[in-house]
Write a protein that holds these residues in place. Structure first.
Motif, PDB file in Angstrom:
ATOM      1  N   MET A   1       4.262   8.597 -21.828  1.00 46.22           N
ATOM      2  CA  MET A   1       4.320  10.311 -21.389  1.00 46.22           C
ATOM      3  C   MET A   1       3.830  10.233 -19.867  1.00 46.22           C
ATOM      4  N   ILE A   2       2.621   9.389 -19.928  1.00 47.80           N
ATOM      5  CA  ILE A   2       1.874   9.439 -18.744  1.00 47.80           C
ATOM      6  C   ILE A   2       2.715   8.637 -17.541  1.00 47.80           C
ATOM      7  N   ARG A   3       3.389   7.443 -17.986  1.00 48.04           N
ATOM      8  CA  ARG A   3       3.952   6.844 -16.869  1.00 48.04           C
ATOM      9  C   ARG A   3       5.531   7.536 -16.501  1.00 48.04           C
ATOM     10  N   VAL A   4       6.041   8.154 -17.624  1.00 51.96           N
ATOM     11  CA  VAL A   4       7.179   8.926 -17.216  1.00 51.96           C
ATOM     12  C   VAL A   4       6.922  10.085 -16.156  1.00 51.96           C
ATOM     13  N   LEU A   5       5.877  10.803 -16.382  1.00 57.14           N
ATOM     14  CA  LEU A   5       5.397  12.062 -15.517  1.00 57.14           C
ATOM     15  C   LEU A   5       5.271  11.474 -14.078  1.00 57.14           C
ATOM     16  N   LYS A   6       4.416  10.234 -13.838  1.00 54.19           N
ATOM     17  CA  LYS A   6       4.236   9.757 -12.619  1.00 54.19           C
ATOM     18  C   LYS A   6       5.496   9.312 -11.956  1.00 54.19           C
ATOM     19  N   ASN A   7       6.359   8.510 -12.693  1.00 56.98           N
ATOM     20  CA  ASN A   7       7.579   8.067 -12.106  1.00 56.98           C
ATOM     21  C   ASN A   7       8.655   9.303 -11.504  1.00 56.98           C
ATOM     22  N   TYR A   8       8.417  10.388 -11.931  1.00 58.29           N
ATOM     23  CA  TYR A   8       9.156  11.358 -11.573  1.00 58.29           C
ATOM     24  C   TYR A   8       8.591  12.501 -10.658  1.00 58.29           C
ATOM     25  N   GLY A   9       7.406  11.846 -10.165  1.00 60.30           N
ATOM     26  CA  GLY A   9       6.752  12.874  -9.306  1.00 60.30           C
ATOM     27  C   GLY A   9       6.024  14.209  -9.654  1.00 60.30           C
ATOM     28  N   TYR A  10       5.492  14.088 -11.027  1.00 59.40           N
ATOM     29  CA  TYR A  10       4.827  15.061 -11.610  1.00 59.40           C
ATOM     30  C   TYR A  10       3.218  14.460 -11.821  1.00 59.40           C
ATOM     31  N   HIS A  11       2.418  15.629 -11.972  1.00 59.19           N
ATOM     32  CA  HIS A  11       0.768  15.309 -12.140  1.00 59.19           C
ATOM     33  C   HIS A  11       0.840  15.026 -13.576  1.00 59.19           C
ATOM     34  N   ALA A  12       0.326  13.864 -14.030  1.00 53.93           N
ATOM     35  CA  ALA A  12       0.127  13.373 -15.528  1.00 53.93           C
ATOM     36  C   ALA A  12      -1.511  13.324 -15.912  1.00 53.93           C
ATOM     37  N   PRO A  13      -1.745  13.680 -16.914  1.00 54.77           N
ATOM     38  CA  PRO A  13      -3.008  14.048 -17.419  1.00 54.77           C
ATOM     39  C   PRO A  13      -3.742  12.418 -17.426  1.00 54.77           C
ATOM     40  N   LEU A  14      -4.894  12.490 -17.536  1.00 52.52           N
ATOM     41  CA  LEU A  14      -5.714  11.062 -17.685  1.00 52.52           C
ATOM     42  C   LEU A  14      -5.515  10.708 -19.096  1.00 52.52           C
ATOM     43  N   PRO A  15      -5.607   9.302 -19.214  1.00 59.07           N
ATOM     44  CA  PRO A  15      -5.527   8.986 -20.651  1.00 59.07           C
ATOM     45  C   PRO A  15      -6.824   9.281 -21.478  1.00 59.07           C
ATOM     46  N   PHE A  16      -6.747   9.482 -22.669  1.00 55.65           N
ATOM     47  CA  PHE A  16      -7.905  10.142 -23.523  1.00 55.65           C
ATOM     48  C   PHE A  16      -9.125   9.266 -23.202  1.00 55.65           C
ATOM     49  N   ARG A  17      -9.066   7.979 -23.263  1.00 55.60           N
ATOM     50  CA  ARG A  17     -10.352   7.317 -23.323  1.00 55.60           C
ATOM     51  C   ARG A  17     -10.965   7.276 -21.929  1.00 55.60           C
ATOM     52  N   GLU A  18     -10.023   7.718 -20.688  1.00 55.77           N
ATOM     53  CA  GLU A  18     -10.699   7.934 -19.325  1.00 55.77           C
ATOM     54  C   GLU A  18     -11.133   9.341 -19.327  1.00 55.77           C
TER      55      GLU A  18
END
Length: 448
Positions: free
Chosen positions: A303-320
């Motif tokens: 999900m994070i990768r997909v959001l970033k690839n299409y120019g959207y803001h992505a949340p931090l990974p939970f461990r971060e």
């Protein structure tokens, strides 16, 4: 004769074929897909949509007003539905979650059963959806395949919420993002009912298609006030609980960031091992959370990768996200939303959503400590933070709540204007997002 704790009607395996299960509507998008999972598993269910003042009035009538606001609303929504005449009361059941922690939410089920008897519905069984063995005789077994499907569809819901929230404020054709979300909700629910679309491979293939569809919506990217919403889990997500907060913020021409529901799921999965590390426990107790989180991280990274690839803001990974609490709040603080509430506020500020509504039930002590109680510390670390705590309660008026939010937004608009004045004129308006045709074509054929 008044029921005792052991005399209440239980949901038996046989009721799977005879009863309709009513689901309280906390997170409308995510819960709609969760209902499809239950239908695929053979249950007949309905996601409740009844709202209005009568819901809280019924809750106040049958639950003590010292009980927290979400309990009043959930129980009131159930009682309002049962009294509507739409259901066969001898073949209707209710479902409610239990976190198993120190929050009063773990006791909602007992309050609900007591309210059902007082309201004249003693025959209606209540299903406990919990992962901590609180009700071992439940006729609703949470199997491993069912749990895997629940996790997958929550990520689908989080993705749809994020994509719509970041597209809708800028769309040039009113309603395009909402229609796109509805289309994909119908599609995903169809997959789930056919027992498809929930494996890691299918999720990995489907998410780029969904994001590509939203990215193709024509938009005009102009600077807007960005607002994050955090708080107690029910009031944070439920339009009934927060007086349709997202819609109000949209009417104020804002972009809204509502952190995903999966963050709370990961938080609940993480805490048992942290408890064992802090207070002692077996090797299994200390490491079981790591195994669960590693499984979840597979879908999280997609999900994070997909959001970033299409120019959207992505949340931090939970461990971060966990690391953001260092020097701010201890991760042993885990009653209610605990340290997660503080971490989400910090993440939002760092991501540019420095205007934050902290929605909490009046009198919810854990959230007042980890939400309102941490505001000064967060402002000390991040001076740009513009946070306003809003209490939700039957006695709180919507006008006062919205006026307080408008004051916060006024500060946000002033700061946005100052940044625009300081920025080069060319940066005032960004061009529309462009998705290369090859990427769209590749994404369109990715689902297998």
């Amino acid at each position: 004769m008044e029921q005792t704790l052991t005399q209440y009607p239980k949901f038996t395996p046989e009721m799977k074929k005879t009863h309709k299960i009513l689901i309280p509507n906390m997170a409308p998008v995510q819960f709609r897909i969760l209902a499809a999972v239950m239908e695929q598993a053979g249950y007949t269910c309905e996601l409740l949509e009844n709202c209005g003042s009568q819901v809280s009035e019924l809750g106040l009538k049958y639950v003590h007003n010292d009980t927290c606001y979400p309990a009043l609303l959930v129980i009131g929504q159930f009682l309002d539905a049962l009294g509507s005449g739409r259901y066969d009361l001898d073949h209707t059941a209710l479902i409610i979650t239990q976190t198993g922690g120190g929050c009063r939410a773990s006791n909602y089920i007992h309050l609900l059963r007591k309210a059902l008897v007082k309201a004249g519905y003693p025959q209606v069984p209540v299903v406990s959806l919990n992962f901590s063995g609180l009700e071992k005789d439940s006729g609703f077994p949470v199997t491993l395949p069912l749990l895997r499907k629940f996790l997958a569809v929550i990520y689908y819901g989080d993705l749809l919420v994020a994509l719509r929230a970041q597209t809708e404020p800028y769309e040039t054709e009113r309603g395009a993002a909402e229609a796109c979300q509805e289309k994909w909700l119908d599609t995903i629910c169809g997959w789930i009912r056919d027992d498809k679309g929930w494996s890691n491979r299918e999720v990995k293939a489907a998410m780029p298609r969904i994001a590509a569809d939203f990215a193709a919506i024509p938009v005009r990217r102009v600077p807007k006030v960005k607002v994050g919403v955090v708080g107690e889990i029910y009031v944070k997500y439920s339009p009934l609980g927060n007086n349709d907060l997202e819609r109000f913020l949209a009417s104020q021409d804002c972009e809204v960031n509502l952190p995903g529901l999966m963050g709370f799921v990961q938080y609940c999965a993480y805490n048992p091992s942290e408890t064992a590390r802090l207070y002692g426990g077996t090797f299994l107790e200390k490491h079981v959370s790591d195994w669960i989180l590693k499984y979840i991280e597979g879908m999280e990274s997609v999900m994070i990768r997909v959001l970033k690839n299409y120019g959207y803001h992505a949340p931090l990974p939970f461990r971060e996200l966990i690391k953001l609490t260092d020097g701010v709040i201890g991760i042993g603080d885990k009653m209610g939303e605990g340290w997660l509430l503080t971490a989400e506020m910090i993440e939002l500020v760092r991501a540019g959503y420095e205007n934050i509504v902290c929605a909490q039930p009046f009198g919810c002590l854990p959230n007042h400590i980890c939400g309102k109680g941490m505001i000064n510390k967060i402002r000390e670390l991040y001076p740009e933070a513009n946070i306003t705590p809003i209490d939700y309660d039957p006695s709180a008026t919507r006008v006062n709540q919205e006026n307080r939010i408008k004051l916060m937004l006024a500060v946000g608009r002033e700061r946005l204007a100052e940044r625009q004045a300081a920025a080069p004129a060319a940066a005032v308006e960004r061009p529309e997002r462009f998705v290369p045709a090859k990427r769209r074509e590749k994404a369109a054929h990715a689902m297998v």
